[in-house]
Motif scaffolding. Structure first.
Motif, PDB file in Angstrom:
ATOM      1  N   ALA A   1       0.840  -1.311  -0.096  1.00 49.08           N
ATOM      2  CA  ALA A   1       0.088   0.126  -0.150  1.00 49.08           C
ATOM      3  C   ALA A   1       0.941   1.168  -0.050  1.00 49.08           C
ATOM      4  CB  ALA A   1      -0.898  -0.076   1.124  1.00 49.08           C
ATOM      5  N   CYS A   2       0.245   2.509   0.658  1.00 51.83           N
ATOM      6  CA  CYS A   2       0.948   3.714   0.318  1.00 51.83           C
ATOM      7  C   CYS A   2       2.073   4.094   0.841  1.00 51.83           C
ATOM      8  CB  CYS A   2      -0.286   4.808   0.512  1.00 51.83           C
ATOM      9  SG  CYS A   2      -1.402   4.241   1.875  1.00 51.83           S
ATOM     10  N   CYS A   3       2.541   3.240   1.938  1.00 54.49           N
ATOM     11  CA  CYS A   3       3.802   3.720   2.480  1.00 54.49           C
ATOM     12  C   CYS A   3       4.859   3.291   1.412  1.00 54.49           C
ATOM     13  CB  CYS A   3       4.190   2.529   3.829  1.00 54.49           C
ATOM     14  SG  CYS A   3       3.589   3.390   5.467  1.00 54.49           S
ATOM     15  N   ALA A   4       4.594   2.423   0.325  1.00 54.36           N
ATOM     16  CA  ALA A   4       5.685   2.146  -0.567  1.00 54.36           C
ATOM     17  C   ALA A   4       6.059   3.243  -1.298  1.00 54.36           C
ATOM     18  CB  ALA A   4       4.905   1.297  -1.510  1.00 54.36           C
TER      19      ALA A   4
ATOM     20  N   ALA B   1       2.346   3.018  10.398  1.00 57.32           N
ATOM     21  CA  ALA B   1       1.123   2.573  11.295  1.00 57.32           C
ATOM     22  C   ALA B   1       0.183   1.440  10.914  1.00 57.32           C
ATOM     23  CB  ALA B   1       0.100   3.718  11.584  1.00 57.32           C
ATOM     24  N   CYS B   2       0.023   1.227   9.686  1.00 59.99           N
ATOM     25  CA  CYS B   2      -0.712   0.072   9.015  1.00 59.99           C
ATOM     26  C   CYS B   2       0.116  -1.114   9.726  1.00 59.99           C
ATOM     27  CB  CYS B   2      -1.076   0.219   7.737  1.00 59.99           C
ATOM     28  SG  CYS B   2      -2.349   1.336   7.388  1.00 59.99           S
ATOM     29  N   ALA B   3       1.262  -1.275   9.352  1.00 62.19           N
ATOM     30  CA  ALA B   3       2.225  -2.466   9.388  1.00 62.19           C
ATOM     31  C   ALA B   3       2.357  -2.693  10.849  1.00 62.19           C
ATOM     32  CB  ALA B   3       3.635  -2.112   8.587  1.00 62.19           C
TER      33      ALA B   3
HETATM   34  S1  SF4 Z   1       0.456   3.809   7.327  1.00 59.38           S
HETATM   35 FE1  SF4 Z   1      -1.008   2.943   6.240  1.00 59.38          FE
HETATM   36  S2  SF4 Z   1      -2.255   4.534   5.559  1.00 59.38           S
HETATM   37 FE2  SF4 Z   1      -0.557   5.563   6.292  1.00 59.38          FE
HETATM   38  S3  SF4 Z   1       0.741   5.744   4.422  1.00 59.38           S
HETATM   39 FE3  SF4 Z   1       1.371   3.905   5.422  1.00 59.38          FE
HETATM   40  S4  SF4 Z   1       0.047   2.185   4.500  1.00 59.38           S
HETATM   41 FE4  SF4 Z   1      -0.813   4.430   3.773  1.00 59.38          FE
END
Ligand code: SF4
Length: 201
Positions: A76-79, A142-144
């Motif tokens: 996802a977006c952290c990439a 945070a998601c990880a």
């Molecule tokens: S912590 Fe989760 S929501 Fe925030 S940028 Fe990373 S993957 Fe996206």
């Protein structure tokens, strides 16, 4: 009848041979009054400049922490922050990590950059299982770490540590490249403290 003694037939007489031998010895003596330079004398200086004493643990840990190869598994977006970390401004090639491996068998680091859904979890677990030993995991974002803003969702894994062991946690949503670099440095410090003796036990 007198038999001729053939052993007494020399080209040079005994006296001439003695003289020649004596001259050779005198000449050698005359030229051998000083000891020759020791052919191994250079060794001492070379050894001082080239021998490095260390432990097997240090050398092994140095090699491992200097060639961490991350596997491509960024859901996802952290990439995007991870990609920025790999790009020229931050440049993880200083750690020997610039080549992201498409095959888990050529990788020993997973940077979990992104939200993980339960549907994706078996694939991430399989990739981790196929990675080369010893292997490490950095939970990025945070998601990880906990599911982040999706905590409580029926579809999201509340932290990668539910399915794979995590070595370093990098908080943020998303964490900046500087934060990820700090996490990488922490992992390198962790690897530096490993001991082969403890591994084989
Ligand atoms: S912590 Fe989760 S929501 Fe925030 S940028 Fe990373 S993957 Fe996206």
């Amino acid at each position: 009848m007198e038999v001729e003694d053939t052993t007494k037939r020399y080209i040079y007489s005994d006296t001439e041979l003695d003289r020649a031998e004596g001259e050779a010895i005198e000449s050698l003596k005359a030229h051998s009054q000083q000891p020759m330079p020791d052919p191994d004398k250079w060794l001492e200086e070379e050894i001082k400049r080239n021998i490095l004493l260390t432990t097997v643990d240090w050398a092994l840990n140095w090699a491992r922490r200097s060639s961490l190869w991350p596997v491509i598994a960024f859901p996802a977006c952290c990439a995007f922050e991870l990609m920025a970390t790999a790009a020229s401004r931050f440049d993880i090639s200083r750690f020997g990590m610039e080549v992201m491996r498409a095959s888990p068998r050529q990788a020993d680091l997973m940077i979990t950059a992104g939200t993980l859904t339960w549907k994706m979890a078996p694939q991430i677990r399989r990739i981790y299982d196929q990675m080369a030993e010893p292997k490490w995991v950095i939970a990025m974002g945070a998601c990880a770490i906990s599911g982040g803003i999706f905590t409580g969702s029926y579809a999201v894994v509340p932290g990668y540590n539910r399915i794979i062991p995590v070595d370093v946690y990098v908080p943020g949503c998303p964490p900046r490249p500087e934060a990820l670099l700090h996490g990488i440095k922490m992992l390198r410090d962790k690897i530096a403290k490993r001991s082969l003796l403890k591994e084989v036990r």
